[in-house]
Design an enzyme around this catalytic site. Structure first.
Site, PDB file in Angstrom:
ATOM      1  N   ASP A 165       0.821  -1.208   0.000  1.00  0.00           N
ATOM      2  CA  ASP A 165       0.000   0.000   0.000  1.00  0.00           C
ATOM      3  C   ASP A 165       0.857   1.262   0.000  1.00  0.00           C
ATOM      4  O   ASP A 165       0.361   2.352  -0.281  1.00  0.00           O
ATOM      5  CB  ASP A 165      -0.967   0.003   1.191  1.00  0.00           C
ATOM      6  CG  ASP A 165      -2.166  -0.914   0.947  1.00  0.00           C
ATOM      7  OD1 ASP A 165      -2.164  -1.630  -0.076  1.00  0.00           O
ATOM      8  OD2 ASP A 165      -3.101  -0.931   1.764  1.00  0.00           O
TER       9      ASP A 165
ATOM     10  N   GLY B 224      -6.840  29.323 -35.469  1.00  0.00           N
ATOM     11  CA  GLY B 224      -7.898  29.916 -36.258  1.00  0.00           C
ATOM     12  C   GLY B 224      -7.524  30.180 -37.704  1.00  0.00           C
ATOM     13  O   GLY B 224      -8.154  29.686 -38.632  1.00  0.00           O
ATOM     14  N   LEU B 225      -6.425  30.909 -37.910  1.00  0.00           N
ATOM     15  CA  LEU B 225      -6.061  31.240 -39.285  1.00  0.00           C
ATOM     16  C   LEU B 225      -5.705  29.991 -40.063  1.00  0.00           C
ATOM     17  O   LEU B 225      -6.013  29.842 -41.224  1.00  0.00           O
ATOM     18  CB  LEU B 225      -4.882  32.220 -39.295  1.00  0.00           C
ATOM     19  CG  LEU B 225      -5.288  33.639 -38.939  1.00  0.00           C
ATOM     20  CD1 LEU B 225      -4.061  34.530 -38.859  1.00  0.00           C
ATOM     21  CD2 LEU B 225      -6.281  34.182 -39.971  1.00  0.00           C
TER      22      LEU B 225
ATOM     23  N   ASP C  85      -9.704  36.476 -34.590  1.00  0.00           N
ATOM     24  CA  ASP C  85      -9.118  35.154 -34.766  1.00  0.00           C
ATOM     25  C   ASP C  85      -9.974  34.071 -34.090  1.00  0.00           C
ATOM     26  O   ASP C  85      -9.978  32.930 -34.510  1.00  0.00           O
ATOM     27  CB  ASP C  85      -7.706  35.107 -34.174  1.00  0.00           C
ATOM     28  CG  ASP C  85      -7.076  33.742 -34.358  1.00  0.00           C
ATOM     29  OD1 ASP C  85      -6.638  33.454 -35.486  1.00  0.00           O
ATOM     30  OD2 ASP C  85      -7.044  32.950 -33.400  1.00  0.00           O
TER      31      ASP C  85
END
Lengths: 524, 430
Positions: free
Chosen positions: A36, A409-410, A274
């Protein structure tokens, strides 16, 4: 009996370890077999802690079972108190020790150790890690918190952060700053960083900030009843939630809201052009209830995403998450079975997963980008830099984190413009991610599934890899070819929309026509 | 380049035996490498959420997929006798096997809770064998922490396989212990070059390649922790070829030599086969020895590899051992190793971790070999560490890996030397 392959939560005694390891001057004597102790490495490796967790394990073996395991426990208590000189002791049993019923609490009580001894009763065969943190912290507070006079200045306790928490370290800093701007001081932060003597003076605060209901709601309620301390119900993750939180603090304290949002960037970042490409991105949310609820609001109101599905792994939060799902018009998935979560994601084909490290791997298998929003944690979730989830900086961090796995984005616009270009094609992947450039291979049109999971390290194991839900539907080869011209990050959605559309129209053979009719139908 | 044999060795060195908190894994951990080795096997732990969490934490997420191991988690109603745990287990296994037709061997693995409630997995395995044979063979062993430490799980697993091996009268060599395939292939190639045919491996990669065993079988252990498997094979009439373990150039040579003697390989052929790989190994080790030579090493108990590795580091890499801890010292199997290990280090068996940490702090070794729970805390105290689990997960056996093995120990030291010292203010802060 339930077959489990991967788990979201450990056993409840690991929850107790998270509380103990977050605190200082507290020691945990855990009646447990050899092995453990693996739990230590969660803290030393994942969280890079430079000290061993303050836990003594009795390490009983088979040959001890017929003999004196209770004696072993008492020796461990005595040694721990002498060696580590803690201010207080918590004692309990792991799953195996629970079966041998040695009563750690009673044994430790009988020893006159000279320090407070707090027994923990954590049913290993019913409950999990989250319960372990909440219950352990409640017991520590009940045993140690004393009635004290309120501080002269208006102060709050920050309760809930533990070791191995998702960004707890930095959330404390961010919240402290938010409160300071309102003129509210921090009395005690607990469990993280608190000593038993700090727990004793929790009552001096005017109210409690409940940072993570998973870990401290029971304690917050007890403090409310016992010391008449109200606690905050809003978790300040996201811009809207942070504003609401400050308003809630104002209501509780009678102070006017004061907020310095000059360092908050998310609102402008999400409004800049954007970000238009984020519009309506379908996201699937999964994690602990608190982080999922916060993320759902951010996704819809602050990122302009479409929440396609959500759920949580901790049953304790099932009710609020079901309610939340209703508000979002989706079905909540309450499950700690990752195969179920994977099936839900495969069926929904979201464009982004906001989940845990488990969903990150599901995303890898399905080829869907994922950002991590919740525990269970991984070494990656402990960045060297300041990166909270709460408050203004938290919102900034969340914007960056969620957008990062997506194609920029672009770049997305360019892929749409030059789709099927021989050099600029989607299988090259997002340009800001690692991996070698893959030249495009023209495959015969009839090839079935182009989307092979990228990181399937174990091919024999993927018998459960969900097939697209085509049912009786057939994609004609021209349509299949056309589908492949659609950039990969919207291909799953296009496939699903087309099939839904065809289903609605009773079409069984999908042609290029069907594909574009569906596209027109779903245009937004 | 072998060092001369030590005057006394450690054969009669008294062993410091300790009992207390043990900072070690339980035997379930072996599933992580065993399931990679046995490609048609599924390991079903019958245990608690803790067992599932251990496997997940030890495995990390490197092999995330639908894995070929899992945990049947005991619930309150199983313990309270509200349901028949055996029936529940049958149901889960039937469901699992129907979903995974690729599985040909199923191991029911006992855990601490299943041992304490005395859930009879032997009986369960027999019953399931009747139900699922011949497509799937079901076996059972215990990987529980109350009975096994870390690598003893592999020993228990292999020992459980031995009674089911088909009998044979053929004279065969059996290599025992799970090795990465690439390393196993190297060993087989060396033996084949010496003209030794009929070499089989336990465990086999696929159940259809399972070896046979009988009175004419001789076997060599590639791992030092296989005491129970050794006993089980001996009971089947097989005979062990005692040797040092194949770590480093010397260990590999001596291990191969013992087998070559057994099969009466001409000395000239033996020398010819090992000459080139041995020279490569010695060259690779020599490059690393620059970093290791003259440094001290302290082993915390972990995998039972400690004594052979200490022999390698002291005899081939010029290190000096301060303490060699092992979870369990198997006197017979370790005899050839102890004879080679020069007298000097403390030999310890078992563990009381706080006492042992105190000894390590007092000795300030140049390198401490320990588990993941201790490594970062010791680094923060200024001690260089090598995490022991990597020695089990990484290919380290035989000639071609001898340099890699030495490099595993050298890297932490090289890293320390590379990094600019901490600013004084930072050291003070800690």
């Amino acid at each position: 009996m339930k077959l489990t392959l991967w788990t979201y939560e450990g056993p409840p005694h690991v929850g107790a370890m998270r509380v103990a390891t977050g605190m200082k001057g507290l020691h945990y004597v855990l009646h447990a077999p050899q092995g453990d102790t693996y739990a230590d490495l969660l803290f030393t490796m994942i969280e890079r802690r430079d000290h061993r967790p303050p836990v003594t394990y009795t390490t009983f073996q088979a040959r001890d079972l017929g003999a004196d395991t209770a004696g072993l426990f008492k020796t461990a208590c005595k040694d721990a108190v002498e060696r580590f000189a803690p201010e207080a002791l918590i004692v309990g049993a792991s799953c195996t020790a629970e079966l041998i019923q040695d009563d750690p609490g009673g044994l430790a009580d009988s020893m006159a150790l000279g320090i407070p001894v707090i027994p923990l009763d954590l049913p290993s065969y019913q409950r999990k890690e989250g319960f372990g943190t909440d219950e352990t912290f409640l017991q520590i507070v009940r045993h140690l918190a004393k009635p004290v006079a309120r501080t002269a200045q208006i102060t709050a306790n920050l309760i809930g952060p533990t070791a191995l928490g998702f960004r707890h370290r930095d959330d404390i800093t961010e919240l402290t700053r938010l409160l300071a701007e309102m003129g509210v001081g921090v009395n005690v932060v607990a469990p993280m960083g608190a000593r038993p003597s700090d727990i004793a003076r929790l009552g001096a605060a005017h109210f409690n900030v409940l940072m993570y209901p998973e870990h401290a709601e029971s304690a917050a309620r007890w403090l409310e009843t016992t010391f008449k301390q109200p606690f905050t119900k809003i978790v300040p993750i996201g811009v809207g939630a942070t504003h609401d939180f400050l308003a809630e603090v104002a209501r509780i304290t009678g102070l006017p809201v004061k907020a310095d949002t000059s360092r908050l960037r998310l609102p402008w970042w999400t409004r800049s052009v954007d970000s238009t490409y984020l519009t309506g991105k379908r996201v699937f949310l999964f994690g602990d209830g608190t982080h999922v609820a916060a993320a759902a609001r951010i996704a819809r109101e602050e990122m302009g995403f479409d929440v396609a599905g959500l759920g949580c792994f901790n049953r304790e939060m099932a009710r609020p998450i079901r309610q939340l799902a209703k508000d979002y018009g989706v079905e909540a998935l309450i499950s700690d079975d990752y195969l179920e979560v994977e099936a839900a994601i495969a069926a929904l084909q979201p464009e982004l997963i906001l989940g845990t490290q488990m969903e990150r791997h599901i995303g890898k298998r399905l080829g869907i980008p994922c950002a991590v929003i919740s525990a269970p944690v991984h070494v990656q979730d402990f960045p060297a830099r300041y990166s909270p989830q709460m408050g203004w900086e938290g919102a900034n961090v969340i914007f960056d984190t969620w957008v990062h796995p997506l194609v920029m984005g672009l770049e997305e616009h360019l892929l749409h413009m030059f789709r099927d270009d021989f050099e600029f094609h989607d299988e090259a992947g997002a340009s800001h991610h690692g991996g070698a450039h893959k030249p495009r291979v023209d495959t015969p049109a009839q090839t079935a599934e182009p989307e092979t999971p990228m990181m399937n390290a174990e091919p024999v194991a993927s018998t459960e890899a969900p097939a697209p839900q085509t049912g009786e539907m057939v994609w004609l080869s021209d349509a299949e070819k056309e589908l492949k011209k659609i950039p990969f990050f919207v291909r799953g959605k296009a496939r699903r929309n087309t099939e839904n559309y065809a289903l609605g129209k009773g079409v069984t053979a999908i042609s290029v026509e069907t594909l574009y009719e569906a596209k027109a139908h779903y245009a937004r | 380049m072998n060092a001369p044999l030590p005057a006394r060795g450690c054969s009669t060195t008294p062993v410091l035996k300790e009992r207390g908190q043990r900072e070690v894994f339980c035997g379930l951990t072996g599933i992580i490498w065993l399931h990679r080795k046995m490609q048609d096997a599924f390991f079903l732990v019958v245990g608690s959420r803790t067992c599932a969490h251990l496997l997940q934490s030890a495995a990390g997420v490197m092999i995330f997929a639908e894995p070929r191991f899992g945990t049947a988690i005991l619930e309150e109603k199983d313990l309270a006798g509200l349901v028949d745990a055996q029936t529940e287990l049958d149901r889960e296994v039937a469901r699992l096997l129907s979903r995974r037709p690729d599985i040909r061997q199923l191991f029911l693995v006992g855990s601490c809770p299943s041992e304490v409630i005395k859930l009879d997995l032997q009986r369960a395995a027999e019953r399931m064998n009747a139900a699922h044979a011949p497509h799937v063979r079901v076996m059972n062993y215990s990987g529980s922490g109350i009975e096994t430490t870390f690598t003893q799980g592999e020993d228990a697993c292999l020992a459980a396989m031995v009674p089911a091996l088909a009998p044979t009268q053929t004279r065969e060599l059996l290599l025992v212990g799970a090795l990465p395939d690439v390393v196993e292939d190297q060993a087989l190639a060396l033996l084949s070059a010496m003209g030794i045919q009929n070499v089989r491996c336990l465990p086999a990669r696929r159940s259809s390649d399972a070896p046979e065993v009988g009175p004419n079988t001789v076997f060599a252990l590639v791992q030092p922790f296989l005491g129970d498997t050794h006993a089980a094979l001996t009971r089947r009439g097989a005979r062990h070829i005692p040797a040092p373990f194949p770590f480093g150039a010397e260990g590999t040579t001596e291990w191969l030599r013992a087998i070559a003697k057994e099969f009466a390989v001409p000395e000239a052929l033996f020398d010819q086969v090992i000459a080139a790989p041995r020279a490569r190994a010695e060259k690779a080790i020599a490059a690393v020895t620059e970093t290791l030579s003259g440094k001290t090493v302290f082993f915390f108990p972990d995998s039972q590899l400690e004594i052979p590795l200490a022999r390698f580091l002291t005899r081939e890499c010029g290190m000096r051992a301060i303490e060699v801890g092992t979870p369990f010292l198997h006197r017979d199997l370790m005899a050839p190793e102890l004879a080679l290990l020069a007298e000097g280090p403390t030999l310890s068996e078992g563990q009381d971790v706080d006492l042992q940490l105190a000894r390590a702090r007092a000795a300030r070794p140049d390198l401490t070999v320990c588990g993941l729970g201790l490594a970062n805390p010791l680094e923060a105290e200024g001690l260089a560490t090598k995490w022991a689990i990597e020695l089990v997960f990484t290919p380290v056996h035989f000639y071609e890996q001898a340099g890699d093995l030495a490099a595993l120990f050298a890297r932490p030291l090289r890293r320390r030397a590379l990094l600019a010292p901490l600013a004084p203010a930072m050291e003070a802060a800690e």
